[in-house]
Scaffold this active site. Structure first.
Site, PDB file in Angstrom:
ATOM      1  N   CYS A  43       0.837  -1.328  -0.019  1.00 36.24           N
ATOM      2  CA  CYS A  43       0.113  -0.001  -0.180  1.00 36.24           C
ATOM      3  C   CYS A  43       0.970   1.189  -0.119  1.00 36.24           C
ATOM      4  CB  CYS A  43      -1.065   0.061   1.091  1.00 36.24           C
ATOM      5  SG  CYS A  43      -2.283   1.305   0.999  1.00 36.24           S
TER       6      CYS A  43
ATOM      7  N   ASP B 295      -3.237   1.336  10.264  1.00 38.72           N
ATOM      8  CA  ASP B 295      -4.363   2.109  10.399  1.00 38.72           C
ATOM      9  C   ASP B 295      -4.889   2.319  11.855  1.00 38.72           C
ATOM     10  OD1 ASP B 295      -4.707   1.565   7.379  1.00 38.72           O
ATOM     11  OD2 ASP B 295      -5.630   3.342   7.699  1.00 38.72           O
TER      12      ASP B 295
HETATM   13  C1  RUB Z   1      -3.881   3.153   3.463  1.00 45.36           C
HETATM   14  C2  RUB Z   1      -3.150   2.432   4.413  1.00 45.36           C
HETATM   15  C3  RUB Z   1      -1.888   2.781   5.124  1.00 45.36           C
HETATM   16  C4  RUB Z   1      -1.959   3.121   6.595  1.00 45.36           C
HETATM   17  C5  RUB Z   1      -0.902   3.895   7.054  1.00 45.36           C
HETATM   18  O1  RUB Z   1      -5.161   3.114   3.277  1.00 45.36           O
HETATM   19  O2  RUB Z   1      -3.533   1.227   4.671  1.00 45.36           O
HETATM   20  O3  RUB Z   1      -0.891   1.692   5.209  1.00 45.36           O
HETATM   21  O4  RUB Z   1      -3.163   4.319   6.521  1.00 45.36           O
HETATM   22  O5  RUB Z   1      -0.508   5.007   6.502  1.00 45.36           O
HETATM   23  P1  RUB Z   1      -6.016   3.945   2.399  1.00 45.36           P
HETATM   24  P2  RUB Z   1       0.255   6.474   7.072  1.00 45.36           P
HETATM   25  O6  RUB Z   1      -5.325   4.274   1.190  1.00 45.36           O
HETATM   26  O7  RUB Z   1      -7.482   3.116   2.340  1.00 45.36           O
HETATM   27  O8  RUB Z   1      -6.314   5.406   3.219  1.00 45.36           O
HETATM   28  O9  RUB Z   1       1.573   5.593   7.442  1.00 45.36           O
HETATM   29  O10 RUB Z   1       0.464   7.221   5.874  1.00 45.36           O
HETATM   30  O11 RUB Z   1      -0.369   6.815   8.114  1.00 45.36           O
END
Ligand code: RUB
Length: 333
Positions: free
Chosen positions: A135, A204
């Site tokens: 992701c 998340d």
């Molecule tokens: C994004 C996702 C990321 C976490 C952590 O999902 O799963 O791995 O949110 O991100 P989506 P960060 O695209 O559905 O929002 O490290 O930037 O907080």
């Protein structure tokens, strides 16, 4: 201003989170804090503490309702609300200042946390490592870039992350920072795992038992890593730990539009096909080697200690039913 007296800029931020123009748990949290700050500064109602507090509560509810899974969102909102409550403002101006000050503090602390985590994680990467990430996590990317600057990386595998391809953002950002990156389909994770030294992923939500909720597919990545004896590091700020999981609340998983998986025209031609589009999954603590936070590196099983230390204020206020049912009045008794 809308009819309810909420500034348009705040509505725009809420819409941005809902439609994923603003996405990633950290960014969502900072955007929510910024929205509360804007709401406070642009408040157009009666200039007294009580109606102002009610209005802030309404904005808080609006923001929290945008996306269900990342606990960083309600945690950021609750951080600001709890600060307003603790400030016990006597004047309207003091109440506005309390919201503005705490929103700015949250944003600054969040940015600083990402930096600390990146530095800590980079030191854990061995020389000549190949990393796999899934992701688009801004914390994971910061950690990978930091490790690259230390000269420890030779390659990063970045999954494309179906259905909406956040992996392409990851690949682009890594390339812009000079990091050699190979984009792979999600289904190729096990195929390349024998080459991988570390998996680094964001979160998340981290539950009190150390389970990590992250983009759909993360649990399969962790499973493949476990089979290949590859270390899995989760990089997560402490505001991604969920207080409600301490009282047994499950983390709500977001299900998104089937049209993200298959075109609507195809679905119309195949009306009996059902589509399931869960956006997140749960990786059990046994499949995670460490969670790297701004206050230290912990085994996932120690998540409860982080919750006690950092989110104790929230625990006092949690009523059965989770954040969605917490109203601003809970903070005004
Ligand atoms: C994004 C996702 C990321 C976490 C952590 O999902 O799963 O791995 O949110 O991100 P989506 P960060 O695209 O559905 O929002 O490290 O930037 O907080």
């Amino acid at each position: 201003m809308t009819e309810q007296g909420v500034p348009l800029k705040v509505i725009e931020i809420a819409e941005g989170i809902k439609t994923m123009r603003i996405r990633g748990a950290g960014r969502i949290a900072r955007a929510a804090a910024e929205a509360l700050k804007i709401a406070a500064l642009e408040y157009g109602g009666v200039k007294e503490v009580s109606p102002f507090k009610k209005y802030v509560g309404k904005v808080a509810d609006l923001l929290i309702a945008t996306r269900p899974t990342a606990v960083s969102l309600p945690n950021a909102v609750m951080y600001v609300l709890a600060s307003l409550h603790r400030a016990n403002p006597r004047t309207f101006e003091d109440a506005v200042n309390a919201v503005v000050f705490s929103a700015e503090k949250f944003i600054n602390e969040s940015i600083n946390a990402v930096k600390i985590i990146a530095e800590t994680a980079a030191k854990r990467i061995r020389e000549n490592s190949t990393i796999l990430t899934h992701c688009h996590s801004s914390v994971a990317i910061s950690a990978i870039i930091e490790a690259y600057k230390l000269g420890r990386l030779v390659k990063v595998y970045s999954t494309e992350t179906r259905p909406i391809f956040q992996g392409r953002i990851t690949a682009k950002q890594l390339l812009e920072n000079g990091v050699p990156v190979v984009q792979i389909p999600d289904s190729a994770v096990r195929y390349v795992m024998h080459e991988v030294d570390h998996v680094i992923i964001g979160a998340d939500t981290v539950a009190s038992n150390g389970a990590v909720v992250n983009k759909i597919g993360t649990s399969q990545v962790a499973l493949a890593a476990k089979e290949a004896r590859v270390r899995v590091y989760v990089v997560a700020e402490t505001y991604k730990f969920s207080p409600t999981t301490l009282i047994g609340e499950p983390v709500p998983i977001e299900f998104r539009d089937p049209a993200e998986i298959v075109p609507e025209s195809w679905l119309r031609n195949h009306p009996r096909v059902k589509v399931l589009n869960p956006s997140f999954d749960v990786t059990p603590p046994e499949h995670i080697d460490a969670i790297i936070t701004e206050i230290g590196v912990i085994p996932p099983q120690a998540a409860i200690l982080v919750l006690m230390e950092r989110l104790g204020w929230a625990l006092d206020k949690i009523k059965q039913g989770g954040f969605a049912k917490i109203k601003f009045e809970d903070f005004t008794e």
